[in-house]
Each structure stands twice: as structure tokens, then as C-alpha cells.
Design a protein around this motif. Structure first.
Motif, PDB file in Angstrom:
ATOM      1  N   SER A 242       4.059   8.030   2.091  1.00 45.99           N
ATOM      2  CA  SER A 242       4.929   6.897   1.776  1.00 45.99           C
ATOM      3  C   SER A 242       6.389   7.339   1.707  1.00 45.99           C
ATOM      4  CB  SER A 242       4.523   6.257   0.455  1.00 45.99           C
ATOM      5  OG  SER A 242       3.190   5.820   0.520  1.00 45.99           O
TER       6      SER A 242
ATOM      7  N   TRP B 160      -1.028  16.851  -5.785  1.00 48.30           N
ATOM      8  CA  TRP B 160       0.073  17.672  -5.297  1.00 48.30           C
ATOM      9  C   TRP B 160       0.810  16.995  -4.127  1.00 48.30           C
ATOM     10  CZ3 TRP B 160      -0.028  19.700  -0.305  1.00 48.30           C
ATOM     11  CH2 TRP B 160      -1.267  19.595   0.356  1.00 48.30           C
ATOM     12  N   LEU B 161       0.255  15.910  -3.621  1.00 48.08           N
ATOM     13  CA  LEU B 161       0.962  15.144  -2.595  1.00 48.08           C
ATOM     14  C   LEU B 161       1.591  13.881  -3.178  1.00 48.08           C
ATOM     15  CD1 LEU B 161      -1.235  15.504   0.604  1.00 48.08           C
ATOM     16  CD2 LEU B 161       1.017  16.481   0.140  1.00 48.08           C
ATOM     17  N   MET B 162       1.736  13.874  -4.526  1.00 46.69           N
ATOM     18  CA  MET B 162       2.400  12.754  -5.193  1.00 46.69           C
ATOM     19  C   MET B 162       3.599  13.283  -5.978  1.00 46.69           C
ATOM     20  SD  MET B 162       0.378   9.989  -4.748  1.00 46.69           S
ATOM     21  CE  MET B 162       1.008   8.905  -6.041  1.00 46.69           C
ATOM     22  N   THR B 163       4.670  12.508  -6.025  1.00 47.18           N
ATOM     23  CA  THR B 163       5.742  12.858  -6.954  1.00 47.18           C
ATOM     24  C   THR B 163       5.271  12.459  -8.340  1.00 47.18           C
ATOM     25  OG1 THR B 163       6.789  10.703  -6.747  1.00 47.18           O
ATOM     26  CG2 THR B 163       7.549  12.427  -5.250  1.00 47.18           C
ATOM     27  N   LYS B 164       5.808  13.138  -9.348  1.00 44.45           N
ATOM     28  CA  LYS B 164       5.414  12.815 -10.711  1.00 44.45           C
ATOM     29  C   LYS B 164       6.072  11.508 -11.138  1.00 44.45           C
ATOM     30  CE  LYS B 164       4.606  17.427 -12.201  1.00 44.45           C
ATOM     31  NZ  LYS B 164       3.688  17.376 -11.038  1.00 44.45           N
ATOM     32  N   SER B 165       5.260  10.575 -11.550  1.00 45.00           N
ATOM     33  CA  SER B 165       5.793   9.316 -12.062  1.00 45.00           C
ATOM     34  C   SER B 165       6.506   9.594 -13.378  1.00 45.00           C
ATOM     35  CB  SER B 165       4.642   8.333 -12.277  1.00 45.00           C
ATOM     36  OG  SER B 165       5.119   7.121 -12.744  1.00 45.00           O
ATOM     37  N   ARG B 166       7.707   9.058 -13.523  1.00 50.67           N
ATOM     38  CA  ARG B 166       8.482   9.306 -14.743  1.00 50.67           C
ATOM     39  C   ARG B 166       9.522   8.209 -14.900  1.00 50.67           C
ATOM     40  NH1 ARG B 166       9.996  12.853 -10.629  1.00 50.67           N
ATOM     41  NH2 ARG B 166      12.171  12.643 -10.043  1.00 50.67           N
TER      42      ARG B 166
ATOM     43  N   MET C 145      -4.938   9.916  -2.650  1.00 53.28           N
ATOM     44  CA  MET C 145      -4.018  11.030  -2.420  1.00 53.28           C
ATOM     45  C   MET C 145      -4.153  12.052  -3.550  1.00 53.28           C
ATOM     46  SD  MET C 145      -1.789  11.373   0.058  1.00 53.28           S
ATOM     47  CE  MET C 145      -1.413  10.438   1.558  1.00 53.28           C
TER      48      MET C 145
ATOM     49  N   ILE D 264       5.278   8.418  -5.760  1.00 52.12           N
ATOM     50  CA  ILE D 264       4.843   8.044  -4.410  1.00 52.12           C
ATOM     51  C   ILE D 264       4.258   9.258  -3.723  1.00 52.12           C
ATOM     52  CG2 ILE D 264       6.461   6.135  -4.053  1.00 52.12           C
ATOM     53  CD1 ILE D 264       8.203   8.118  -2.487  1.00 52.12           C
TER      54      ILE D 264
ATOM     55  N   THR E 251      -2.560   7.252   6.095  1.00 51.33           N
ATOM     56  CA  THR E 251      -2.567   8.673   6.415  1.00 51.33           C
ATOM     57  C   THR E 251      -3.565   9.013   7.530  1.00 51.33           C
ATOM     58  OG1 THR E 251      -1.863   9.104   4.151  1.00 51.33           O
ATOM     59  CG2 THR E 251      -2.658  10.982   5.411  1.00 51.33           C
TER      60      THR E 251
ATOM     61  N   PRO F 103      10.645   8.715  -8.916  1.00 53.69           N
ATOM     62  CA  PRO F 103      10.191   8.471 -10.297  1.00 53.69           C
ATOM     63  C   PRO F 103       9.051   7.461 -10.396  1.00 53.69           C
ATOM     64  CG  PRO F 103      12.591   8.389 -10.153  1.00 53.69           C
ATOM     65  CD  PRO F 103      12.077   8.449  -8.736  1.00 53.69           C
TER      66      PRO F 103
ATOM     67  N   GLY G 267      12.575   6.280 -14.484  1.00 50.96           N
ATOM     68  CA  GLY G 267      13.636   6.430 -13.484  1.00 50.96           C
ATOM     69  C   GLY G 267      15.011   6.469 -14.087  1.00 50.96           C
TER      70      GLY G 267
ATOM     71  N   LEU H 228       0.812  -1.213   0.000  1.00 53.41           N
ATOM     72  CA  LEU H 228       0.000   0.000   0.000  1.00 53.41           C
ATOM     73  C   LEU H 228       0.847   1.265   0.000  1.00 53.41           C
ATOM     74  CD1 LEU H 228      -0.274   1.466   3.098  1.00 53.41           C
ATOM     75  CD2 LEU H 228      -1.371  -0.698   3.519  1.00 53.41           C
ATOM     76  N   LEU H 229       2.156   1.129   0.335  1.00 52.92           N
ATOM     77  CA  LEU H 229       3.009   2.323   0.290  1.00 52.92           C
ATOM     78  C   LEU H 229       3.201   2.815  -1.143  1.00 52.92           C
ATOM     79  CD1 LEU H 229       5.738   1.360   2.908  1.00 52.92           C
ATOM     80  CD2 LEU H 229       3.930   3.046   3.160  1.00 52.92           C
ATOM     81  N   MET H 230       2.982   1.930  -2.120  1.00 53.32           N
ATOM     82  CA  MET H 230       3.177   2.319  -3.511  1.00 53.32           C
ATOM     83  C   MET H 230       1.847   2.582  -4.226  1.00 53.32           C
ATOM     84  SD  MET H 230       6.317   2.376  -3.306  1.00 53.32           S
ATOM     85  CE  MET H 230       6.863   2.791  -4.978  1.00 53.32           C
ATOM     86  N   THR H 231       0.761   2.670  -3.475  1.00 55.85           N
ATOM     87  CA  THR H 231      -0.511   2.993  -4.097  1.00 55.85           C
ATOM     88  C   THR H 231      -0.975   4.348  -3.554  1.00 55.85           C
ATOM     89  OG1 THR H 231      -1.906   2.066  -2.364  1.00 55.85           O
ATOM     90  CG2 THR H 231      -1.097   0.553  -4.048  1.00 55.85           C
ATOM     91  N   ARG H 232      -2.058   4.841  -4.099  1.00 55.64           N
ATOM     92  CA  ARG H 232      -2.574   6.132  -3.648  1.00 55.64           C
ATOM     93  C   ARG H 232      -3.680   5.980  -2.621  1.00 55.64           C
ATOM     94  NH1 ARG H 232      -2.747   9.926  -8.931  1.00 55.64           N
ATOM     95  NH2 ARG H 232      -3.191  11.415  -7.267  1.00 55.64           N
TER      96      ARG H 232
END
Lengths: 211, 211, 211
Positions: free
Chosen positions: C33, B203-209, B200, C29, B155, C26, B211, B146-150
């Protein structure tokens, strides 16, 4: 008798480490990782058990467990290419079965003697000791764990430990004979599973389907 | 009141085990693995907590936690095919939320009472207790954790535990009311997340891109 | 001198948390997390060590380890998009190497002082402390662990800790100089591996082949 179970224990540790390296070698691992994963497979389950029982970890009490795991991993690493893997691997599976049976019964006995959460907790600890190291190895190596396969690996442990706890409750005087019998039962079931490639029957599986 | 939280605890353990088996059933697992993963999900987080607090693991003190987890896993395993899964699953998510709220607040309370690394460590332990078992389950089953899901799962726990610690510091006399309020807060946030499928915000997520 | 190693320790914790967030960003997350995985990476290895040594976990004794990990994760999370990642990341790898060297030597020293399974167990604990947090992070994030790559990360730790144990045995009077020298050795080997992208040589790898 103590000496006897000590030597079986060392043979079991050896088999744990050897099978770990043989299983992982095809993935291409380096010497250091082979040793680390060999050690983890060999002593990982017992380490969790000792943390839960709140006793000193067994490999710090007697370093031979570590030395044996290291040497076994090392030898397997360098001999891997030369070994006709299949025969050795099959032999090692049986020795591994010996180790599993011994460690499981030893653990139940230890936890029972400490009056630790009788009667259920000793069985749980027996299973943790038997499969914990292998689970850690597979997780760290990115392999599917045995919990997600149909292999009959942990079920014999469950059966043998449950029987042993029943006998400890109802016939506490024949503790030694019970230990021997239940250890033999675990090994026999596991050996049968190896010999005839037994797997979980369908009615003990959930139906695989798109989640 | 003790009895009340004891029964919520048992309901939470049940829900942890049931959801574990329901989540894993579509992958095709055997009875033994279902029980092991049910137990791990139900008591895994609390076990890590007790090891860190250096107290005896709670399921060895009171075996009912194990029995309930085993029976819940067993029943779910055999009933899985027959259940109209969606409704049960949704119901179980709410009960699971109850359990999470209770165990998190209980843990903070316990660690606070032991003066264990106040004020930060109790919050950390609350989170470990709430999500540790589920993380272990997913790792052992080869699922994304679950740490890698939204999903909004942990929280609410963080928010509720932080509030509870703040209240314990500033209003130590109303400990009971604070516990109740913060537990309710965790459950309310989690229930809202289940009810409206909250995730989530961007704006509380990093942009997936790449690596 | 104590103060000096304390500050290196905090720098190491920072680097562990920062690299964790940078490595995972990347994948996309969320904030929560990021903090959890930052904390786990930073203090996970030392936590296992303390559980095995049966001492109170270091982050409950001194909360600064947690605070530093949290702030470092937070800052990295929000700065991630703006940072020219490559340069920062490379710098952080070196600081991470500092931390690894320090924590490994500190651990060997601590375990040796407790007469814990000398001479082998302190080396094992040194390695666990250095790589345990990173392994947990990768497992929880679904990444390949460093044990399955050719990166020279843990081997310098093994070499340095082994030397340190040898020096503690044979020249116990020069404990401080030995610690400094072996810590420097670990850092130098790790820095060389980063600088020249050194990897395990072929003869220390098993041949990858269909399993």
C-alpha cells in the motif's frame, strides 16, 4: 433550439456550482476550495463522459462552462452568510434538476449519435454525467455520497434515459420530441421528489444490519 | 482458448458485482445504488486502464460486460435476504480471485503487446485493473479501502504480474504457458489468503501510532 | 535547462512519494500500500492532466517517474521508524513545494503550447496536476483532503499559474523568464506558508456551523 438548450445548460452549471457551495459552506471552507469544488461539481460528470467517449472535454471547447461555474461559486461564497439559505437552496434544487435532465439527455443523444455501445452504454454515460460531479464533490469533501442515501436523485435519470433510448430505437424520426419528453420526465420526477421529499420505498432497500 | 478466457471473464465480472452488493447490503442501499456500485466494481478498474491505454472502453465494445454486471447485481439485491450469506460469499471470493487473476494477466498481456511503457507500466496497469473497481466502490460507499487493511488482495497480483513480465522478457516464445502459469499463481496465492485468512506480516507493516 | 527541470521534476516526484509514505505511516500501512499510494501521490495529478489533454501518460513515456516513486516509497517505508521524522518531513515539504511549482508551470506551459482552452483551461490543469495526486491519496487513505483544511497548498499554485498565463498572453517573448519567475513565486508563497504556518484568513472562510 440550440440556443435554448445552451442557456439551460448554463443555468444547470450555475445551479450545480451554487448548490455545491451552499452544501459545503456549513463545514467551513475557504474561497479557493469553494471554487474548486464548485467547478468539480459542475463539470466533473461531463469530464468523465468526454474521457470515455474520447472527445475533447467540453469545458476546453467552450470556456463559458468554467467561467460560469467560477462566478457562481464566487458569488455564492460571499453571499452565503447573507442569503436566507433555505429558499434559495430549494430554488436551486429545481434549477439543478433542470440541469441534470438536460445534461443526461444531451449525453445519451451524443453517445447514441456516435453509435457508442448502443443501446446500453449511452444510458450509463447519461447517469455518469448527471451524478459524477456530485459524487466527486462529496468524496473530496468527506460527505456521504448520494449512492448511500435514499434520496431520489439518480433514479429519475435512469428512467428518463432508458425511455429516451427506447424511443431512439423504435421511433428514430421523432428524436427531438423524444428528447424533450424524456427530459421533461426526468425533471418532473426529480421535482416531485424535491417537492414531496420522496425517498426510495422500503422494498427497494436492503435491510440495514450489522455487517 | 479465447472462448475459455471470455467465460472466465464473465464469471469474474459476476463475482465482482455479487461481492460488491453482498458487502454493501448490510449498510442498507437501494436497488439503483446496488446496480451502480455493482457496475463500478465490475468494470471500474478496466475503464481506467482503457483510458490510460487510450483504447475504447471494453464495456462499450462488448456490452455483455455491462449486462452481466447488471443482472448479477439485481439478482444479488433481491436474493440477499434469503441467501445464507457466508457460504455464498466465500464461494464468490474464490470466483472473484479467478477474475482478478484473469483481468490482471490479460491487462499485462494487452499493454505488453502495445509496447506500452515496458516493462514497468504493464504491471502498474495490471494492478489498476485488478483493484481499481473495488477502490472506487469503497470510496463511494464510505468504506475503508483495501489499501488501508492488511488483507492480501493486491499483493498476489503484483507478484503474478511481475513474474509474467519477467517471463515475457526472457521467454517470449512461451507466452501462453507463462500467462497460464502466472494467472494460476495469482489465483493460488489469493485462494491461500482466503482459505487461511492470511494477512500482511508485521514486518511489512509500519507501526500504527498517533500521527 | 531541460536537464535542470528534469532533475527538479525527479526531486519533486521523490518528495511527493516520501511525504505520502510519511503522512500515512502512523496509520499502519503495509509495504504494498505504501508503494501504491506513493506512486498515486507522485503521478496521479499528471495522469489526469494527460488524460484530459489526450496525450500518452507521462510515466509510460519515461518510466523513470515510476522507478523514482517506487524507490522513494520503499526507502521511506523501511527508514520510517529510524528517521527523526519531523526534520525530514519539513525538508520534504520544501522539496514537495519545488515539485508542485515545477509541475504546475510545466503543465500550464504544455497546455498553452497545445492551444488547449486558452486562457482558463491551462490554469485548471496546472492546479489539477499539482494537487490531484494528493487528493487521490487522501481519499484512498480515508483522510480529510486538503480542500477541507485551511492549509495554503493550492492557492499559491492558483496565483502562480494565473500570473504565468497573464504573462504568456501579454509578453509571449519572455516565456522562459516568465516561467522561472512564476515558478519561483509559487515556491516562495508555499515556502512562506510552511515556514510560518500560514493558513487561510478568516474572511476567506465560510463560517462553520451546524449544517
Amino acid at each position: 433550439m440550440k440556443a435554448f438548450s445552451y442557456w439551460i445548460g448554463m443555468a444547470g452549471i450555475t445551479a450545480f456550482a451554487v448548490t455545491a457551495v451552499l452544501v459545503l459552506a456549513p463545514k467551513g471552507i475557504d474561497l479557493f476550495s469553494a471554487i474548486v469544488l464548485g467547478i468539480i461539481t459542475a463539470v466533473g460528470g461531463g469530464t468523465i463522459r468526454d474521457l470515455i467517449l474520447d472527445v475533447q472535454v467540453f469545458w476546453a471547447v467552450d470556456l463559458n462552462y468554467l467561467w460560469v461555474a467560477i462566478v457562481a461559486s464566487l458569488v455564492t461564497f460571499f453571499a452565503d452568510a447573507r442569503l436566507t439559505r433555505k429558499e434559495i437552496f430549494r430554488l436551486m434544487l429545481y434549477v439543478d434538476g433542470f440541469g441534470v435532465a438536460l445534461f443526461a439527455i444531451q449525453t445519451v443523444d451524443k453517445a447514441w449519435g456516435m453509435d457508442f455501445g448502443r443501446p446500453l452504454a449511452p444510458i450509463i454515460l447519461g447517469i455518469i454525467t448527471a451524478i459524477g460531479g456530485g459524487l466527486m464533490r462529496d468524496v473530496l469533501a468527506g460527505r456521504q455520497t448520494l449512492l448511500m442515501t435514499r434520496e431520489l436523485y439518480a433514479t429519475p435519470v435512469l428512467i428518463g434515459c432508458t425511455f429516451y433510448v427506447a424511443l431512439l430505437s423504435w421511433a428514430p424520426d421523432s428524436r427531438f420530441a423524444s428528447a424533450l419528453g424524456c427530459g421533461a420526465l426526468i425533471f418532473a420526477l426529480r421535482a416531485a421528489a424535491i417537492r414531496w421529499d420522496l425517498a426510495m420505498p422500503n422494498w427497494l432497500m436492503t435491510k440495514s444490519r450489522p455487517g
